[in-house]
Design an enzyme around this catalytic site. Structure first.
Site, PDB file in Angstrom:
ATOM      1  N   ARG A   1       0.837  -1.211   0.000  1.00 23.92           N
ATOM      2  CA  ARG A   1       0.000   0.000   0.000  1.00 23.92           C
ATOM      3  C   ARG A   1       0.872   1.262   0.000  1.00 23.92           C
ATOM      4  O   ARG A   1       0.582   2.233  -0.695  1.00 23.92           O
ATOM      5  CB  ARG A   1      -0.956  -0.007   1.203  1.00 23.92           C
ATOM      6  CG  ARG A   1      -1.969   1.128   1.139  1.00 23.92           C
ATOM      7  CD  ARG A   1      -3.050   0.995   2.193  1.00 23.92           C
ATOM      8  NE  ARG A   1      -2.515   1.122   3.546  1.00 23.92           N
ATOM      9  CZ  ARG A   1      -3.241   0.947   4.652  1.00 23.92           C
ATOM     10  NH1 ARG A   1      -4.518   0.626   4.561  1.00 23.92           N
ATOM     11  NH2 ARG A   1      -2.695   1.077   5.838  1.00 23.92           N
TER      12      ARG A   1
ATOM     13  N   LYS B   1      -2.649   6.954   1.406  1.00 25.20           N
ATOM     14  CA  LYS B   1      -2.306   7.201   2.806  1.00 25.20           C
ATOM     15  C   LYS B   1      -1.174   8.238   2.790  1.00 25.20           C
ATOM     16  O   LYS B   1      -0.009   7.921   3.008  1.00 25.20           O
ATOM     17  CB  LYS B   1      -1.910   5.900   3.499  1.00 25.20           C
ATOM     18  CG  LYS B   1      -2.180   5.945   4.997  1.00 25.20           C
ATOM     19  CD  LYS B   1      -2.216   4.554   5.588  1.00 25.20           C
ATOM     20  CE  LYS B   1      -2.028   4.575   7.091  1.00 25.20           C
ATOM     21  NZ  LYS B   1      -3.045   5.260   7.843  1.00 25.20           N
TER      22      LYS B   1
ATOM     23  N   GLU C   1     -16.009   6.489   6.434  1.00 21.48           N
ATOM     24  CA  GLU C   1     -15.142   5.837   7.422  1.00 21.48           C
ATOM     25  C   GLU C   1     -15.010   6.770   8.613  1.00 21.48           C
ATOM     26  O   GLU C   1     -15.671   7.812   8.662  1.00 21.48           O
ATOM     27  CB  GLU C   1     -13.771   5.521   6.823  1.00 21.48           C
ATOM     28  CG  GLU C   1     -13.006   6.753   6.331  1.00 21.48           C
ATOM     29  CD  GLU C   1     -11.639   6.417   5.732  1.00 21.48           C
ATOM     30  OE1 GLU C   1     -11.081   5.356   6.045  1.00 21.48           O
ATOM     31  OE2 GLU C   1     -11.120   7.245   4.967  1.00 21.48           O
TER      32      GLU C   1
END
Ligand code: PXG
Length: 287
Positions: free
Chosen positions: A50, A150, A183
């Site tokens: 990721r 991220k 989220e």
């Protein structure tokens, strides 16, 4: 504490980056939060993948191969003699000038690895469940700054966290740009209704804990859905819980003043917590 800083281990005091680093100036970089359990770095490969995906989209050329990155994480844990830890991997664009043009960053991208401990929420909340609210700040629109990145720019989440704190809550639901549940500020969200486990399909980070829960559920023949979820569905769910590397799995028992289910952590939530705990001792890189 020894911190990995661009290939060397340095003390906390020596671990500093330039004020011209674009990670500092613009939040131009990426990060990962990883946990190790009993000398096993949980899902390390998935975290590294990721990280490299975020770096790829940001066009940051990492100076380490994935294999070298895995070794650097493990070496940081070994150097600090940590068996159970929280690991923060930070990648920055590197040093540049005061313009935001990344082409002018002459420095190499920076890689920093910190191994420490983390407690996100008070321990008793894991037993009795947490109360959360929905906040006004919506999650970044995917076409502007995709929540799947991220990145080091977490202001969207921090603004939501401030709103949660101002109202006296530890965590908050963020809606996506279309008004669906996305989220929380640092966790993914799940609901359970009639035995089906559902989690938002868009506008959120593709959490590794989330994916682990989905995989564990599928393995035990629990039906799962990734789809659009409204607040009404959260309010009327039988169960609700949050997932994240730092948070692990935490039950939610009240949302925006509405009691979820019977107001206690649900049976399926407890089952997932148990299964997740077992999984953390199995799936990762041993050191
Ligand atoms: N959504 C967001 C926005 C996150 O930042 C998650 C979901 C959960 O993803 P993982 O892959 O961890 O299951 C995150 C992760 C912190 C902290 O310092 C936050 C995260 C991870 C580690 C530490 O608050 N967020």
């Amino acid at each position: 504490m020894k911190i990995y800083l661009n290939g060397k281990f340095v003390s906390k005091k020596e671990a500093a980056v330039s004020v011209f680093d674009h990670g500092f100036l613009y939040g131009d970089g990426a990060f990962e939060g990883i946990r190790s359990y009993k000398s096993l770095v949980f899902k390390l490969k998935e975290h590294v993948n990721r990280l490299y995906e975020t770096a790829h989209t940001l066009m940051i050329n990492l100076p380490l191969t994935k294999k070298q990155m895995i070794k650097a994480v493990v070496d940081t844990l070994k150097t600090n003699n940590l068996r159970d830890a929280y690991i923060r991997v930070i990648v920055t664009r590197g040093e540049g000038d005061l313009g935001l043009d990344p082409k002018k960053c002459f420095g190499r991208p920076g890689v920093i690895i910190i191994a420490d401990k983390i407690t996100l929420y008070p321990k008793e909340l894991y037993n009795k469940g947490m109360e959360i609210i929905t906040v006004p700040t919506v999650r970044n629109c995917p076409e502007a700054l995709n929540p799947r990145l991220k990145s080091l720019n977490y202001l969207n989440n921090i603004l939501a966290k401030i709103e949660a704190g101002n109202s006296g809550y530890n965590e908050a639901i963020m809606l996506d740009h279309q008004g669906y549940v996305a989220e929380c500020t640092g966790d993914n969200i799940f609901i359970v209704k009639d035995g089906i486990l559902s989690t938002p399909s868009q506008g959120r980070l593709k959490g590794i804990t989330r994916d682990t829960v989905l995989a564990l559920a599928a393995k035990t023949k629990i039906k799962t859905e990734e789809r659009l979820i409204t607040r009404h569905e959260v309010y009327t769910a039988d169960e609700c819980f949050l997932t994240g590397t730092a948070a692990e799995i935490i039950p939610v028992v009240k949302v925006d003043g509405r009691v979820i289910g019977n107001g206690q952590p649900g049976a399926l939530t407890k089952k997932m917590i148990k299964m997740f705990k077992t999984e953390t001792t199995k799936d990762g890189v041993k050191y």
